[in-house]
Design an enzyme around this catalytic site. Structure first.
Site, short mmCIF file in Angstrom:
data_model
loop_
_atom_site.label_atom_id
_atom_site.label_comp_id
_atom_site.label_asym_id
_atom_site.label_seq_id
_atom_site.Cartn_x
_atom_site.Cartn_y
_atom_site.Cartn_z
N THR A 416 1.19 -1.01 -0.39
CA THR A 416 -0.09 0.33 -0.11
C THR A 416 0.53 1.45 0.13
OG1 THR A 416 -1.82 1.47 1.19
CG2 THR A 416 -0.20 -0.34 1.94
N HIS A 468 2.88 -11.86 14.42
CA HIS A 468 3.68 -11.87 15.35
C HIS A 468 3.59 -13.32 15.51
CE1 HIS A 468 7.91 -11.89 17.36
NE2 HIS A 468 7.17 -10.83 17.71
#
Length: 497
Positions: A416, A468
């Site tokens: 993006t 994560h």
């Protein structure tokens, strides 16, 4: 003869439904196509119409009961002893004859239906009707836009003719292959306006979409005057009632006057969220709440790429008939980094990790309908010109609302570029089920220390948001540093080092 009333077949993603409203009671007579009961799911309200004239004989599932697809919820008798409808039919014969005389005898009725929806899309919304009842249309003319969570589908005319009934109006929720209107193929004379509400039962005061609008406006049926046939309430009637000033007999002047003074000439506009905007909101919240999202940052010196682009942009455009932009460098660098760090190109599916051996890159594109992420397929096999052409085609499709489900499906990693709007730094949100997203930002001249000296260099911040649960800090930082190194020395992209 006794006929069973059943719950319609529910979409795969819907487990059960609720009996919302019975429009007829035991012993009451009704006519063909009259809505007998509304079945409400967590996504859509389904109407169950009568298949023929009859009398209600039994209601086995009352309002509020939880039911399953294809479950029997009542029965009716196809009795021929219904006197009132016979008298109505006799009285209506002159109207029918008049209508028949104004239409083309050879006209064939073609159903206007919602296109078949992809497996991942449960329902859709009628976005825009480009024609009205009685309009003459030609073959392949766009009649209506159907909006799904991801794309807008066009429904075109299958033949020349005249629009008959419009069953589902703008804003209604519909299913795949559902009938939403009729086209009188071969007809050339518009149907009389008086026939617009012929097929609507007088017992049904408001459709589900109208009732939802009444709830949003805080109105009851007694607050709205229906102008349709038999007192049927339309959305226009609801808007009229909502905009009508409320006259309270108790202290009317003291209450209304301060409100007008307070607002003055200021106004506000309330519009419902589009299906795409609601989907974007839902997915963003899901990404925030269902992942262990973390963002790491770095910065890149864009001078080498800017110099290279300045040197070769004219010959590149002359050779490949396309402009040399920055996105092709970004995509090339990302693709190479994904090869070196497979976990960033993976995704979590339940208790499994899915490693992808291909490189489909989602490119965030801003459109009038909202932010979408069409997919650039097999980016590792594309040249710089192929990447530029691919991104340009996706951007044009997004701008014109022409993106297909194939364009939107899949993608292993998202890029993006908020820098085109002036963003200097941001933390992009994951595009589920992907595990990472790279945010590019504005190229800004800044003083930098180079070999003990201060130089003004065009710098850009990079932001990598990642899950994560799947990607460790070492991998995320290594991935981002790899992109930085490749962009600061673009010849490494050619040498694969």
């Amino acid at each position: 003869m006794t006929t069973e009333i059943k719950v319609p077949v529910l979409p795969e993603s819907v487990a059960d439904a609720t009996v919302a409203t019975w429009h007829v009671q035991v012993g009451e007579k009704f006519t063909r196509d009259q809505v007998l009961v509304d079945i409400e799911t967590d996504k859509v309200v389904l109407e169950v119409p009568a298949t023929c004239d009859g009398v209600m004989t039994d209601i086995s599932q009352a309002e509020g009961a939880t039911v399953l697809g294809d479950q029997v919820i009542g029965t009716f008798s196809e009795s021929g002893e219904v006197e009132a409808p016979k008298e109505d039919a006799t009285a209506a014969e002159p109207k029918q004859a008049a209508a028949a005389s104004s239409a083309v005898p050879s006209a064939k009725v073609i159903d206007i239906v919602v296109p078949v929806l992809p497996e991942s899309v449960a329902d859709a919304t009628v976005a825009t009707w480009h024609v009205a009842e009685g309009d003459t249309v030609s073959v392949d003319q766009n009649l209506v836009d159907i909006e799904t969570d991801k794309v807008v589908l066009e429904v075109v005319a299958q033949d020349n003719g005249v629009i008959g009934k419009i069953i589902h109006v703008e804003g209604d929720t519909v299913l795949g292959a559902q009938k939403i209107g009729e086209l009188n193929a071969g007809a050339s004379v518009a149907a009389p306006a008086a026939s617009k509400y012929e097929a609507i039962s007088a017992d049904e005061l408001a459709s589900p979409s109208v009732r939802r609008l009444m709830t949003e406006k805080g109105l009851a049926a007694t607050d709205v005057v229906g102008t349709g046939k038999g007192g049927r309430i339309s959305k226009e009637d609801v808007e009229t009632a909502a905009n009508k000033p409320k006259t309270s007999p108790v202290a009317a002047a003291p209450v209304t006057a301060p409100a007008e003074q307070e607002l003055g000439e200021r106004t506000q506009k309330r519009v419902p969220m589009t299906r795409l905007r609601k989907t974007i909101a839902t997915r963003l919240l899901e990404a925030k709440n269902s992942t262990a999202m973390l963002t790491t940052f770095n910065e890149v010196n864009m001078k080498p790429i800017m110099d290279l682009r300045k040197q070769y942009k004219d010959v590149f455009e002359k050779t490949h008939d396309t402009r040399l932009g920055f996105m092709s460098f970004y995509v090339k660098a990302v693709t190479e980094a994904l090869k070196r760090f497979p976990a960033v190109n993976a995704s979590i599916d339940g208790d499994d990790i899915v490693y992808h051996n291909f490189f489909d890159i989602s490119i965030a594109v801003s459109t009038p309908r909202g932010l979408v992420t069409p997919v650039l397929r097999d980016a590792d096999q594309l040249s710089m010109a192929g990447i530029e052409n691919g991104i340009r085609d996706l951007a044009i499709k997004g701008r014109d609302g022409k993106l297909s489900m194939a364009d939107m499906t899949g993608g292993n990693f998202t890029i993006t570029n908020g820098g085109v709007f002036g963003s200097l730094l941001s933390t992009p949100i994951l595009n589920l089920p992907q595990a990472a997203i790279l945010g590019m930002h504005k190229i800004q001249d800044r003083p930098m220390a180079v070999d003990g000296k201060v130089e003004i260099l065009p710098m850009m911040y990079l932001a990598l948001s990642y899950d994560h649960r799947l990607i460790d800090g070492k991998e995320s930082v290594g991935f981002l540093v790899t992109i930085k190194e490749l962009l600061e020395d673009p010849t490494r992209l050619l040498l694969d080092v």
